[in-house]
Design an enzyme around this catalytic site. Structure first.
Site, PDB file in Angstrom:
ATOM      1  N   ASP A   1      51.412  47.859  50.026  1.00 18.68           N
ATOM      2  CA  ASP A   1      50.535  47.469  48.910  1.00 18.68           C
ATOM      3  C   ASP A   1      49.857  48.857  48.726  1.00 18.68           C
ATOM      4  OD1 ASP A   1      48.338  46.826  47.357  1.00 18.68           O
ATOM      5  OD2 ASP A   1      47.489  45.438  48.998  1.00 18.68           O
TER       6      ASP A   1
ATOM      7  N   LYS B   1      45.321  55.632  40.651  1.00 18.45           N
ATOM      8  CA  LYS B   1      46.243  54.289  40.417  1.00 18.45           C
ATOM      9  C   LYS B   1      45.726  54.142  38.785  1.00 18.45           C
ATOM     10  CE  LYS B   1      47.876  49.652  41.719  1.00 18.45           C
ATOM     11  NZ  LYS B   1      47.524  48.873  42.854  1.00 18.45           N
TER      12      LYS B   1
ATOM     13  N   GLU C   1      52.104  42.169  42.775  1.00 18.70           N
ATOM     14  CA  GLU C   1      50.837  41.834  43.822  1.00 18.70           C
ATOM     15  C   GLU C   1      50.802  40.287  43.655  1.00 18.70           C
ATOM     16  OE1 GLU C   1      47.787  44.397  42.809  1.00 18.70           O
ATOM     17  OE2 GLU C   1      48.820  46.355  43.160  1.00 18.70           O
TER      18      GLU C   1
ATOM     19  N   ASP D   1      43.562  37.659  41.334  1.00 14.04           N
ATOM     20  CA  ASP D   1      43.673  38.856  42.277  1.00 14.04           C
ATOM     21  C   ASP D   1      42.713  39.746  41.562  1.00 14.04           C
ATOM     22  OD1 ASP D   1      44.366  41.317  43.622  1.00 14.04           O
ATOM     23  OD2 ASP D   1      46.526  41.017  43.228  1.00 14.04           O
TER      24      ASP D   1
END
Ligand code: AMP
Length: 508
Positions: free
Chosen positions: A9, A72, A173, A195
């Site tokens: 992850d 990211k 994810e 999420d």
């Protein structure tokens, strides 16, 4: 032999690796000191040493200009975009324009692109796993936000290539979290995954039928996450200080770093209590040389007020995704909360109110994604048919080409299942036309292709010469299981394949 592919992850704030061990159980790989997550931070210290994870985080306050976090969020972004400019106010490190208009990060006298930064973090995850397992690791399943576009997915694969880590599959994810929840339980359920991590927000609606995971719809915002909660508090503190002292702290990188660091800790504190002190001694000096402190108290109520629009936005996105899935909230069997920022009480209240039921307690918000990635990795390498997982995912945003009038012609619709293949036939519009050039975009604005993300400019050359209208070229668009697009073209009459060149340009 199972256990060769690890699950990673690769998060905005933290990363985590897991593996299915020989006994079939998943192990979240422990890092030094027993932690299971590794801060997604990369730094170069004053001696030129590269630091990743806790080592990088520890020296962050002392070395803010050469410490990269939140990278990211910048992957696949154009340096000139408003978003990168906004991020520049919060990130102390230097950002520059790369040759392709992408973002480069300057650390001392070195420059890194975002794939290189991601590769440092991936490499640390790999090293931690290989130290733990006592064998080399060459392959990984890596997760990305469901709302990542083709270019951002490609960037993750490239990051792996840079360190000789084969990213065998990029998966979403929320889909990974659903696998962590459901893989061994033989369920027949429709679940929503909410999420909210450090930098991104995703919602997916997934049908789980035994070991088949079928994504019905997905949506999100790759610029909405815990960092925005931190930034809202930072802005409040700076504005408050300016009102009290007439001094702008936002131009002082060291002060900003200290405020930023305390902001995140205060946020985490305030998810367990209703008020917290916010004190930084000697944060700056007046022009006359008198030292000034920040000394205030932040209440949860105030913090909830300044971040309410973000909570609302997550619920609006959830509502849209559920509608896209063609169901109602009442038809959901379970709600899974993933990502550290879901611990924020106002998020939990909004989720409870919107979904009308408490979320499942059986997923770990920080580890579920890595666990799901490891379970999927295991399924890819096992020979046992009853262990295989079938994953049916979708693309998060439409993919299409720019038409002559500037509109976008959709090739794949939003939420189109992957893998998927479409073809279009084009006829030459000029005599002896030798090339066909098309620009591919990803995004949901059909009226104006250029307002979407430009994935690349494709040139098909070597078209057979002839009067206009006489040659038909069939272009095949292939979107693989990972949501990554490839294209090819051939002459419809002769079947001769055209040469394809792709120019990847960063979007404006
Ligand atoms: P993740 O990307 O899932 O690791 O999420 C990390 C984000 O969750 C960061 O922005 C953290 O500040 C945030 N976070 C972690 N714990 C808490 C907490 N107790 N309350 C609020 N936010 C949290």
């Amino acid at each position: 032999m199972p256990g060769n592919i690890i699950g990673i992850d690769l998060g905005t704030t933290n990363s985590c690796a897991a593996i299915v061990e020989d006994d079939g159980n998943v192990k979240v790989i422990p890092y030094r000191g027993g932690e299971t997550t590794i801060p997604s931070i990369f730094a170069i210290d004053d001696k030129g040493n590269e630091l990743v994870g806790y080592e990088a985080k520890r020296q962050w306050l002392l070395n803010p200009k050469r410490t990269v976090y939140g990278a990211k969020r910048l992957v696949g972004r154009d340096f000139q975009s408003g978003f990168v400019k906004k991020m520049g106010e919060y990130f102390a490190y230097d950002m520059k324009a790369g040759n392709e208009g992408n973002v480069m990060i300057g650390l001392g006298n070195q420059e890194f692109n975002l794939q290189q930064v991601s590769s440092k973090i991936l490499n640390t995850c790999r090293t931690v796993a290989s130290d733990y397992l006592r064998r080399p690791i060459g392959k990984a399943v890596v997760t990305v936000p469901a709302y990542f576009n083709d270019k951002q997915r490609q960037a993750v694969k490239e990051a792996g290539d840079l360190i000789g880590l084969e990213v065998v599959r990029v998966i979403n994810e929320p889909t990974a979290a659903a696998m962590a929840y459901g893989i061994k339980r033989n369920l027949n359920q429709t679940v929503a995954i909410y999420d909210l991590g450090g930098g991104t927000f995703d919602v997916s609606v997934i049908d789980i039928r035994g070991r088949t995971f079928e994504v019905k719809a997905t949506g999100g915002d790759i610029f909405l996450g815990g960092i925005d909660w931190d930034n809202a508090l930072i802005k409040y503190v700076i504005d408050d200080f300016q009102a009290k002292h007439g001094l702008d702290l936002s131009t002082d990188p060291i002060a900003m770093q200290r405020i930023k660091d305390l902001a995140e800790r205060t946020k985490i504190d305030l998810s367990a209590r209703t008020e917290a002190p916010f004190s930084i001694p000697f944060v700056t000096m007046t022009p006359e040389g008198t030292p000034l402190d920040i000394n205030t108290v932040i209440t949860r109520k105030l913090y909830e007020e300044i971040t309410e629009p973000m909570v609302k936005r997550t619920i609006e996105i959830a509502d849209m995704v559920i509608k896209d899935a063609g169901i109602t909230v009442a038809q959901l069997d379970e709600i899974l909360l993933v990502g550290g920022q879901t611990r924020w009480p106002a998020v939990q209240r909004a989720v409870l109110e919107f979904f009308g039921k408490p979320p499942s307690k059986s997923v770990h918000p920080d580890e579920a994604v890595a666990i799901g990635a490891a379970l999927y990795a295991h399924s890819l390498e096992t020979d046992a048919v009853d262990q295989k997982v079938q994953l049916l995912d979708v693309i998060p945003m439409a993919i299409g080409i720019e038409r002559a009038d500037g509109r976008m012609q959709e090739i794949f619709k939003r939420n189109a299942p992957v893998p998927n293949q479409k073809s279009l036939t084009f006829t030459t519009s000029e005599d002896d036309q030798v090339e066909l050039i098309m620009r591919i975009y990803q995004g949901d604005n059909q009226d104006k292709a250029q307002s979407n993300e430009l994935l690349g400019e494709f040139t098909f050359s070597g078209i057979r010469q002839g009067p206009r209208g006489s040659v038909k070229v069939e272009v095949v668009f292939d979107c693989n299981v990972e949501g990554i697009l490839t294209m090819s073209a051939h002459d419809k009459n002769t079947s001769k394949q055209m040469k394809t060149t792709v120019k990847v340009l960063a979007a404006k």
